[in-house]
Write an enzyme that holds these catalytic residues in place. Structure first.
Site, PDB file in Angstrom:
ATOM      1  N   GLY A  11      44.152 -65.003 -31.800  1.00 40.42           N
ATOM      2  CA  GLY A  11      43.653 -64.648 -30.469  1.00 40.42           C
ATOM      3  C   GLY A  11      43.940 -65.753 -29.456  1.00 40.42           C
ATOM      4  N   ILE A  13      42.021 -68.139 -27.687  1.00 43.08           N
ATOM      5  CA  ILE A  13      41.566 -69.522 -27.884  1.00 43.08           C
ATOM      6  C   ILE A  13      41.946 -69.996 -29.289  1.00 43.08           C
ATOM      7  N   LEU A  60      37.215 -58.782 -41.149  1.00 40.82           N
ATOM      8  CA  LEU A  60      36.025 -59.473 -41.666  1.00 40.82           C
ATOM      9  C   LEU A  60      34.823 -58.549 -41.812  1.00 40.82           C
ATOM     10  N   SER A 126      28.960 -69.355 -26.046  1.00 41.26           N
ATOM     11  CA  SER A 126      29.342 -69.080 -24.651  1.00 41.26           C
ATOM     12  C   SER A 126      28.240 -69.525 -23.705  1.00 41.26           C
ATOM     13  N   TYR A 151      26.848 -58.148 -25.963  1.00 39.18           N
ATOM     14  CA  TYR A 151      27.780 -59.236 -26.289  1.00 39.18           C
ATOM     15  C   TYR A 151      27.060 -60.590 -26.223  1.00 39.18           C
ATOM     16  N   LYS A 155      25.899 -63.672 -29.255  1.00 39.51           N
ATOM     17  CA  LYS A 155      26.089 -65.133 -29.265  1.00 39.51           C
ATOM     18  C   LYS A 155      24.754 -65.839 -29.521  1.00 39.51           C
ATOM     19  N   TYR A 178      31.365 -72.342 -24.574  1.00 39.22           N
ATOM     20  CA  TYR A 178      32.469 -72.414 -23.627  1.00 39.22           C
ATOM     21  C   TYR A 178      32.010 -71.916 -22.268  1.00 39.22           C
ATOM     22  N   PHE A 179      32.544 -72.528 -21.229  1.00 39.43           N
ATOM     23  CA  PHE A 179      32.377 -71.980 -19.892  1.00 39.43           C
ATOM     24  C   PHE A 179      33.541 -70.988 -19.684  1.00 39.43           C
ATOM     25  N   ASN A 180      34.309 -71.019 -18.634  1.00 38.44           N
ATOM     26  CA  ASN A 180      35.321 -69.957 -18.455  1.00 38.44           C
ATOM     27  C   ASN A 180      36.716 -70.447 -18.850  1.00 38.44           C
ATOM     28  N   ARG A 296      29.735 -57.446  -8.398  1.00 38.01           N
ATOM     29  CA  ARG A 296      29.817 -56.797  -9.715  1.00 38.01           C
ATOM     30  C   ARG A 296      28.467 -56.968 -10.396  1.00 38.01           C
ATOM     31  N   GLY A 298      25.530 -57.683 -12.813  1.00 42.97           N
ATOM     32  CA  GLY A 298      25.395 -58.563 -13.972  1.00 42.97           C
ATOM     33  C   GLY A 298      25.965 -59.958 -13.762  1.00 42.97           C
TER      34      GLY A 298
HETATM   35  P1  NAD Z   1      40.450 -62.925 -28.581  1.00 50.73           P
HETATM   36  O1  NAD Z   1      40.064 -61.492 -28.598  1.00 50.73           O
HETATM   37  O2  NAD Z   1      41.747 -63.295 -27.940  1.00 50.73           O
HETATM   38  O3  NAD Z   1      40.459 -63.496 -30.068  1.00 50.73           O
HETATM   39  C1  NAD Z   1      39.616 -63.000 -31.084  1.00 50.73           C
HETATM   40  C2  NAD Z   1      40.487 -62.737 -32.309  1.00 50.73           C
HETATM   41  O4  NAD Z   1      39.644 -62.271 -33.361  1.00 50.73           O
HETATM   42  C3  NAD Z   1      41.544 -61.655 -32.068  1.00 50.73           C
HETATM   43  O5  NAD Z   1      42.796 -62.115 -32.515  1.00 50.73           O
HETATM   44  C4  NAD Z   1      41.066 -60.461 -32.896  1.00 50.73           C
HETATM   45  O6  NAD Z   1      42.143 -59.695 -33.397  1.00 50.73           O
HETATM   46  C5  NAD Z   1      40.266 -61.159 -33.990  1.00 50.73           C
HETATM   47  N1  NAD Z   1      39.204 -60.338 -34.584  1.00 50.73           N
HETATM   48  C6  NAD Z   1      38.238 -59.641 -33.920  1.00 50.73           C
HETATM   49  N2  NAD Z   1      37.459 -58.989 -34.805  1.00 50.73           N
HETATM   50  C7  NAD Z   1      37.916 -59.303 -36.050  1.00 50.73           C
HETATM   51  C8  NAD Z   1      37.541 -58.930 -37.372  1.00 50.73           C
HETATM   52  N3  NAD Z   1      36.529 -58.075 -37.584  1.00 50.73           N
HETATM   53  N4  NAD Z   1      38.233 -59.428 -38.407  1.00 50.73           N
HETATM   54  C9  NAD Z   1      39.276 -60.278 -38.197  1.00 50.73           C
HETATM   55  N5  NAD Z   1      39.684 -60.653 -36.979  1.00 50.73           N
HETATM   56  C10 NAD Z   1      39.013 -60.187 -35.913  1.00 50.73           C
HETATM   57  O7  NAD Z   1      39.245 -63.735 -27.912  1.00 50.73           O
HETATM   58  P2  NAD Z   1      39.180 -65.234 -27.405  1.00 50.73           P
HETATM   59  O8  NAD Z   1      39.127 -65.208 -25.916  1.00 50.73           O
HETATM   60  O9  NAD Z   1      40.177 -66.061 -28.081  1.00 50.73           O
HETATM   61  O10 NAD Z   1      37.713 -65.615 -27.890  1.00 50.73           O
HETATM   62  C11 NAD Z   1      37.498 -66.268 -29.114  1.00 50.73           C
HETATM   63  C12 NAD Z   1      36.008 -66.461 -29.313  1.00 50.73           C
HETATM   64  O11 NAD Z   1      35.485 -67.218 -28.221  1.00 50.73           O
HETATM   65  C13 NAD Z   1      35.186 -65.179 -29.372  1.00 50.73           C
HETATM   66  O12 NAD Z   1      34.157 -65.362 -30.310  1.00 50.73           O
HETATM   67  C14 NAD Z   1      34.620 -65.063 -27.981  1.00 50.73           C
HETATM   68  O13 NAD Z   1      33.416 -64.330 -27.973  1.00 50.73           O
HETATM   69  C15 NAD Z   1      34.377 -66.514 -27.650  1.00 50.73           C
HETATM   70  N6  NAD Z   1      34.343 -66.801 -26.213  1.00 50.73           N
HETATM   71  C16 NAD Z   1      35.390 -66.400 -25.423  1.00 50.73           C
HETATM   72  C17 NAD Z   1      35.355 -66.647 -24.055  1.00 50.73           C
HETATM   73  C18 NAD Z   1      36.458 -66.189 -23.151  1.00 50.73           C
HETATM   74  O14 NAD Z   1      36.232 -66.060 -21.951  1.00 50.73           O
HETATM   75  N7  NAD Z   1      37.666 -65.924 -23.659  1.00 50.73           N
HETATM   76  C19 NAD Z   1      34.258 -67.341 -23.507  1.00 50.73           C
HETATM   77  C20 NAD Z   1      33.222 -67.744 -24.351  1.00 50.73           C
HETATM   78  C21 NAD Z   1      33.281 -67.458 -25.707  1.00 50.73           C
HETATM   79  C1  WQD Z   2      34.657 -64.910 -13.004  1.00 51.33           C
HETATM   80  C2  WQD Z   2      34.303 -64.700 -11.542  1.00 51.33           C
HETATM   81  C3  WQD Z   2      33.553 -62.467 -11.010  1.00 51.33           C
HETATM   82  C4  WQD Z   2      37.302 -60.421 -11.808  1.00 51.33           C
HETATM   83  C5  WQD Z   2      32.931 -63.628 -18.606  1.00 51.33           C
HETATM   84  C6  WQD Z   2      31.859 -63.267 -19.601  1.00 51.33           C
HETATM   85  C7  WQD Z   2      31.347 -64.521 -20.256  1.00 51.33           C
HETATM   86  C8  WQD Z   2      32.495 -65.326 -20.851  1.00 51.33           C
HETATM   87  C9  WQD Z   2      33.611 -65.543 -19.878  1.00 51.33           C
HETATM   88  C10 WQD Z   2      32.715 -64.782 -23.173  1.00 51.33           C
HETATM   89  C11 WQD Z   2      33.039 -63.870 -11.343  1.00 51.33           C
HETATM   90  C12 WQD Z   2      34.843 -62.793 -10.314  1.00 51.33           C
HETATM   91  C13 WQD Z   2      36.331 -61.387 -11.669  1.00 51.33           C
HETATM   92  C14 WQD Z   2      37.803 -59.787 -10.639  1.00 51.33           C
HETATM   93  C15 WQD Z   2      36.352 -61.154  -9.297  1.00 51.33           C
HETATM   94  N1  WQD Z   2      33.080 -64.660 -21.960  1.00 51.33           N
HETATM   95  N2  WQD Z   2      35.867 -61.744 -10.438  1.00 51.33           N
HETATM   96  N3  WQD Z   2      37.322 -60.176  -9.429  1.00 51.33           N
HETATM   97  O1  WQD Z   2      32.027 -63.045 -15.665  1.00 51.33           O
HETATM   98  O2  WQD Z   2      32.101 -65.566 -15.435  1.00 51.33           O
HETATM   99  O3  WQD Z   2      32.391 -64.523 -17.646  1.00 51.33           O
HETATM  100  O4  WQD Z   2      33.993 -64.292 -19.288  1.00 51.33           O
HETATM  101  O5  WQD Z   2      31.773 -65.346 -23.622  1.00 51.33           O
HETATM  102  O6  WQD Z   2      30.446 -64.128 -21.227  1.00 51.33           O
HETATM  103  O7  WQD Z   2      30.805 -62.614 -18.918  1.00 51.33           O
HETATM  104  O8  WQD Z   2      34.198 -64.333 -16.021  1.00 51.33           O
HETATM  105  O9  WQD Z   2      36.514 -64.050 -15.301  1.00 51.33           O
HETATM  106  O10 WQD Z   2      35.030 -62.001 -15.462  1.00 51.33           O
HETATM  107  O11 WQD Z   2      34.640 -63.641 -13.649  1.00 51.33           O
HETATM  108  O12 WQD Z   2      35.954 -61.460  -8.191  1.00 51.33           O
HETATM  109  O13 WQD Z   2      38.668 -58.888 -10.720  1.00 51.33           O
HETATM  110  O14 WQD Z   2      35.347 -63.952 -10.933  1.00 51.33           O
HETATM  111  O15 WQD Z   2      32.702 -61.738 -10.187  1.00 51.33           O
HETATM  112  O16 WQD Z   2      32.366 -64.383 -10.241  1.00 51.33           O
HETATM  113  P1  WQD Z   2      32.575 -64.320 -16.097  1.00 51.33           P
HETATM  114  P2  WQD Z   2      35.172 -63.453 -15.152  1.00 51.33           P
END
Ligand code: NAD
Ligand code: WQD
Length: 339
Positions: A11, A13, A60, A126, A151, A155, A178-180, A296, A298
């Site tokens: 994936g 990250i 998994l 997150s 979701y 976490k 993680y932040f964004n 938006r 939430g």
């Molecule tokens: P991603 O979807 O790119 O990566 C997740 C990977 O897990 C994917 O490759 C998917 O195929 C795999 N996967 C999902 N379910 C599975 C299962 N049941 N068995 C095996 N593989 C499985 O997501 P990401 O952005 O890389 O996020 C990674 C982690 O970080 C996640 O737990 C996500 O919740 C967390 N996170 C992401 C963000 C973000 O904004 N991207 C922010 C905070 C936390």
């Molecule tokens: C960022 C800002 C939107 C899209 C989400 C999850 C959070 C975490 C990270 C996993 C916000 C604005 C967005 C658009 C916009 N993921 N926006 N136009 O909402 O901070 O966080 O991803 O854990 O749990 O909720 O990220 O990138 O969606 O939005 O104006 O088309 O951009 O309103 O202010 P968010 P985001």
């Protein structure tokens, strides 16, 4: 060379973290079911590092497969746990999918950690666990607020499951909040691959700039922030990936101060949506088609990290700027669209 299991390692990250792990001398086994990633990501990892990680395609959610995997791989020294579903809106519509994919899977893997005495576990949490902060920047001491989506709840529950397991077993765990995460590897050989219409800001921006989307909507310009748009802490995915390696090394060298620890992983700097748009235009030379739209539902108004704990205890600090992150996201978008 310690062998590390990376679930969800193909994936967004996960793939960047596999690169940093291999660059730091770890042997990596990836488990992924490819539900939100592509097998081609392996080629990108090989092209960057010159090393092909072991890859096991596995879901998994299949408990027997998970148990068999751990019977076969008795030499795993640590786990970095990325596998999860992550779309907030989808989780509201289908909560059980999220509880199954984010909670059941974690429980199956942890049962095997306890059984096979695998004690080093890094978890993807997150900043969503904080909800709307009472004060900024937000530190790890801030209360976890009732989740606003299934979701987010997965976490919170996952952190509790880890804490409870650590208190009765040899398990040691670090949850990274993680932040964004944004951006891509400098090589543009790996990056984010959102399915369908992106929900997150930066992929929506790059897809609009490349012509895949007509117009970006800025969700709200009437928030109580300096320019009226929401504020977030955008962290370069390569900096984020490096935090995992440092956290793992902390556990492997017994530097942790308790069985379960949490760290904020952000830059410490808040940027508004309009600042992100303007910075993207400046660093890429693109004029972005955007309009101000309704809020938006939430969305929190503003959140950015207090990173002192990660800086001082983990010895990690974000190095890359918002400019670098946005440029890398743009280079990646151009690369995957062959431009
Ligand atoms: P991603 O979807 O790119 O990566 C997740 C990977 O897990 C994917 O490759 C998917 O195929 C795999 N996967 C999902 N379910 C599975 C299962 N049941 N068995 C095996 N593989 C499985 O997501 P990401 O952005 O890389 O996020 C990674 C982690 O970080 C996640 O737990 C996500 O919740 C967390 N996170 C992401 C963000 C973000 O904004 N991207 C922010 C905070 C936390
Ligand atoms: C960022 C800002 C939107 C899209 C989400 C999850 C959070 C975490 C990270 C996993 C916000 C604005 C967005 C658009 C916009 N993921 N926006 N136009 O909402 O901070 O966080 O991803 O854990 O749990 O909720 O990220 O990138 O969606 O939005 O104006 O088309 O951009 O309103 O202010 P968010 P985001």
């Amino acid at each position: 060379m310690s062998k590390i299991l990376v679930t969800g390692g193909l994936g967004y990250i996960g793939s960047h973290t596999v690169v940093e792990l291999q660059n730091s001398g770890f042997e990596v086994v990836i488990v992924d079911n490819l539900s939100n990633s592509s097998i081609a990501v392996l080629d990108g990892i090989v092209a960057i590092t010159g090393i092909k990680p072991h890859f096991v395609k596995m879901d998994l959610r299949e408990k027997d497969s998970v148990n068999n995997f751990f019977e076969k791989h008795q030499d795993i020294k640590g786990i970095i746990y990325f596998a999860a579903s992550k779309a907030v809106g989808e989780s509201v519509e289908n909560p059980l999918l999220y509880y199954e994919n984010n909670i059941n899977t974690l429980v199956y893997v942890l049962q095997n950690c306890v059984k096979h005495d695998i004690s080093n576990f890094i978890f993807s949490s997150s900043c969503t666990v904080y909800g709307e902060p009472d004060s900024l920047p937000i530190s790890e001491e801030a209360p976890v607020k009732k989740a606003t989506s299934p979701y987010g709840n997965t976490k919170q529950i996952s952190e509790e499951i880890l804490q409870d397991t650590c208190s009765v077993s040899n398990l040691k765990s670090v949850a990274l909040r993680y932040f964004n995460p944004i951006g891509a590897h400098d090589s543009a050989l790996i990056g984010e691959l959102p399915l369908g219409i992106p929900q997150n800001l930066v992929p929506f921006i790059t897809q609009t700039a490349i012509g895949l989307r007509e117009q970006l909507q800025v969700f709200g310009d009437d928030y109580p922030t300096p320019d009226g748009s929401c504020i977030r802490d955008y962290i370069h995915v390569v900096d984020l990936a490096k935090a995992h390696v440092v956290a793992l090394q902390r556990l492997l060298s017994h530097k942790n101060t308790s069985g379960f620890e949490v760290f904020n992983i952000g830059t410490g700097k808040g940027s508004s949506v309009l600042e992100v748009v303007n910075t993207f235009e400046k660093v890429t030379g693109n004029k972005l088609n955007y309009k101000i739209a309704n809020r938006r539902s939430g969305d929190v108004i503003a959140v950015y990290a207090d990173t002192l704990k990660a800086n001082n205890e983990l010895g990690w600090k974000a190095q890359k700027t918002l400019e670098e992150a946005l440029l890398s996201a743009w280079n990646w978008e151009k690369k995957i669209r062959h431009q």
